[in-house]
Design an enzyme around this catalytic site. Structure first.
Site, short mmCIF file in Angstrom:
data_model
loop_
_atom_site.label_atom_id
_atom_site.label_comp_id
_atom_site.label_asym_id
_atom_site.label_seq_id
_atom_site.Cartn_x
_atom_site.Cartn_y
_atom_site.Cartn_z
N TRP A 57 -102.09 39.50 38.70
CA TRP A 57 -100.90 39.05 39.44
C TRP A 57 -99.76 38.83 38.46
O TRP A 57 -99.94 38.76 37.24
CB TRP A 57 -101.20 37.81 40.29
CG TRP A 57 -101.73 36.57 39.60
CD1 TRP A 57 -102.38 36.50 38.41
CD2 TRP A 57 -101.66 35.23 40.13
NE1 TRP A 57 -102.74 35.20 38.13
CE2 TRP A 57 -102.31 34.40 39.18
CE3 TRP A 57 -101.14 34.66 41.28
CZ2 TRP A 57 -102.43 33.01 39.37
CZ3 TRP A 57 -101.26 33.27 41.45
CH2 TRP A 57 -101.89 32.48 40.50
N HIS A 76 -73.16 35.16 52.38
CA HIS A 76 -72.90 35.73 51.05
C HIS A 76 -71.40 35.74 50.71
O HIS A 76 -71.02 35.62 49.52
CB HIS A 76 -73.48 37.14 50.99
CG HIS A 76 -73.14 37.95 49.78
ND1 HIS A 76 -73.15 37.45 48.50
CD2 HIS A 76 -72.80 39.27 49.66
CE1 HIS A 76 -72.82 38.42 47.65
NE2 HIS A 76 -72.59 39.51 48.32
N HIS A 81 -67.39 43.55 52.51
CA HIS A 81 -68.01 42.22 52.47
C HIS A 81 -67.19 41.23 53.29
O HIS A 81 -67.71 40.49 54.12
CB HIS A 81 -68.10 41.71 51.02
CG HIS A 81 -69.17 42.35 50.22
ND1 HIS A 81 -69.01 43.58 49.62
CD2 HIS A 81 -70.41 41.94 49.91
CE1 HIS A 81 -70.11 43.88 48.96
NE2 HIS A 81 -70.97 42.92 49.11
O1 LIG Z 1 -73.30 42.09 47.76
C1 LIG Z 1 -73.39 42.71 46.70
O2 LIG Z 1 -74.48 43.10 46.24
C2 LIG Z 1 -72.15 43.03 46.01
O3 LIG Z 1 -71.81 44.17 46.03
C3 LIG Z 1 -71.35 41.93 45.39
C4 LIG Z 1 -71.95 40.73 45.07
C5 LIG Z 1 -71.17 39.72 44.49
C6 LIG Z 1 -69.84 39.90 44.24
C7 LIG Z 1 -69.23 41.09 44.56
C8 LIG Z 1 -69.98 42.10 45.14
S1 LIG Z 1 -69.23 43.61 45.54
MN LIG Z 2 -75.35 42.34 48.23
#
Ligand SMILES: O=C(O)C(=O)c1ccccc1S
Ligand SMILES: [Mn+2]
Length: 257
Positions: free
Chosen positions: A61, A79, A207
């Site tokens: 593991w 996010h 996003h």
């Molecule tokens: O969500 C993601 O993986 C991603 O592309 C991202 C993450 C954090 C900051 C900017 C971006 S652009």
């Molecule tokens: Mn992402």
């Protein structure tokens, strides 16, 4: 025969193919590189605990470490700052993780222009040929970028002006997120936004708009060339990390053959 029994029978006899849209997860998996002064994610890494040895005679593991946004992964609304009051990845209703998926192929354009941006007119042209975007479904944006996933530099395709990878214009991202009934956007690239998206208004519009609208993202998908333009069913399986912003995910598509 029940619906589920018919599905299992079709999977067994080849009438329904299970297509794996997930990139293998290893220390070689490409990761997003944000510029200074921003913090960056941790690459995937296995750390062996035991392998049938004196540390554990009958078992093998590992521990593993990785960012939530490494490899083929799921973006939850929380996010992004626009989705800060939305679901974390453990709160995504399981029923939204099984959904229809359509594929918009822009691979020829991306092959000649790594900074290609999808516009509303391109989606309208796609709908004229393939029908409307699916209510509660995924738009899978095929760019052919999965062919680069074995080489971090080629995948990120950065020079002294930054990364150059295909994406979606701010206007199209807003329209897809706010004026359609999609559940999310899936891409082959390292993230749902174009490589140059840090300079867009708003920055990183996919996003900003999709997660702000309570929708989802899937990234680093592969094998989109094996899916029909419409008719596939997508199964997304992010880990239910409590409070998490996303998770590496196994993404499968069911395709009638
Ligand atoms: O969500 C993601 O993986 C991603 O592309 C991202 C993450 C954090 C900051 C900017 C971006 S652009
Ligand atoms: Mn992402």
């Amino acid at each position: 025969m029940s619906v589920l029994a018919q599905l299992l029978s079709a999977v067994r006899d080849g009438g329904v193919e299970v297509v794996d849209l997930t990139a293998p997860l290893s220390e070689r998996t490409p990761i997003l590189k944000l510029p200074e002064p921003f913090a960056n994610t941790t690459p995937f890494r296995l750390r062996e605990i035991s392998r049938y040895d004196d540390r554990g005679p009958a078992w093998y593991w590992n521990d593993f470490e990785a960012g939530e946004h490494v490899g083929t992964h799921f973006d939850a609304p929380v996010h992004w700052v626009t989705g800060r009051d939305g679901e974390d990845v453990a709160q995504v209703p399981p029923g939204r993780l099984v959904a229809p998926a359509v594929v918009l192929d822009a691979s020829a354009r991306a092959a000649t222009d790594p900074d290609f941006l999808l516009e509303i007119e391109h989606v309208r042209d796609w709908e004229a040929e393939h029908g409307p975007l699916p209510d509660g479904g995924w738009l899978l944006y095929r760019t052919g970028w999965d062919a680069r996933a074995g080489d971090q530099d080629a995948f990120l395709n950065a020079d002294d002006t930054g990364p150059h990878t295909p994406g979606i214009s701010p206007e199209c991202a807003r329209w897809l997120a706010e004026e359609t009934r999609l559940v999310g956007l899936g891409v082959e690239t390292v993230g749902t936004d174009a490589g140059a998206a840090h300079g867009f208004e708003p920055p990183f519009p996919c996003h900003s708009y999709f997660l702000g609208a309570g929708k989802y993202g899937l990234t680093q998908l592969r094998n989109l060339d094996r899916l029909p333009a419409r008719g596939a069913v997508l199964l997304a399986s992010p880990l239910p990390i409590v409070g998490g912003s996303g998770s590496p995910a196994r993404v499968l598509a069911l395709v009638e053959r």
